[in-house]
Write an enzyme that holds these catalytic residues in place. Structure first.
Site, PDB file in Angstrom:
ATOM      1  N   LEU A  67      24.338  51.546  37.224  1.00 20.90           N
ATOM      2  CA  LEU A  67      25.363  52.764  37.070  1.00 20.90           C
ATOM      3  C   LEU A  67      26.105  52.714  38.526  1.00 20.90           C
ATOM      4  O   LEU A  67      25.362  52.623  39.829  1.00 20.90           O
ATOM      5  CB  LEU A  67      24.316  53.887  37.066  1.00 20.90           C
ATOM      6  N   HIS A  68      27.062  53.262  38.554  1.00 19.77           N
ATOM      7  CA  HIS A  68      28.036  53.576  39.736  1.00 19.77           C
ATOM      8  C   HIS A  68      29.234  54.426  39.319  1.00 19.77           C
ATOM      9  O   HIS A  68      29.626  54.277  38.305  1.00 19.77           O
ATOM     10  CB  HIS A  68      28.377  52.289  40.481  1.00 19.77           C
TER      11      HIS A  68
END
Length: 151
Positions: free
Chosen positions: A93-94
């Protein structure tokens, strides 16, 4: 595949605390394009703990403020690609924090919607642009200093 966000290169890591890291994007859409990532490896938004969610928002704000202090952008695109179908290439996730300047692309209207509309993004079509958008060492140092000052 070793996760580049769990084990970032020294050159890409600008800031980290116990919950969050701020990294330079390896294929920057603009100068100063940052990634805000959880320190813990999670692939989906719903895997984050509540304190990580709060920290992500605070660190996005911190990234934007540091960019304002060091590069003076006129605006930002902030967003996530969640899943391969949405263009996510690293399964960690980013959040992208992309500084923008008036005139930095021919047709900024549509912003992040360009991907969904399948419209060419003239900032990402050539390797030379990624190279040109990478920050030099002096700029990375200044951005690190700004992030640490905002702690």
């Amino acid at each position: 595949m070793e996760c580049p966000f769990c084990n970032p290169s020294e050159g890409s890591l600008l800031y980290e605390d116990e919950l969050i890291r701020i990294l330079l994007d390896g294929y920057p859409a603009s100068r100063g394009h940052l990634l805000v990532v959880p320190a813990r490896h999670v692939e989906r938004l719903e895997e984050l703990e509540e304190e990580e969610k709060v920290a992500m928002i605070k660190e996005i704000e911190m990234a934007m403020e540091a960019l304002k202090r060091t590069l003076s952008p006129d605006g930002f695109n902030v967003g996530m690609n969640l899943g391969e179908a949405a263009g996510q290439t690293v399964p960690h996730l980013h959040v992208h924090v992309i500084p923008r300047w008036r005139g930095d692309c021919e047709k900024p209207r549509g912003g992040v919607r360009k991907a969904v509309l399948d419209i060419e993004d003239e900032n990402l079509d050539r390797k030379e642009r990624w190279e040109r958008n990478r920050l030099g060492e002096e700029e990375r140092v200044e951005l690190r200093k700004a992030l640490l000052a905002l702690r």
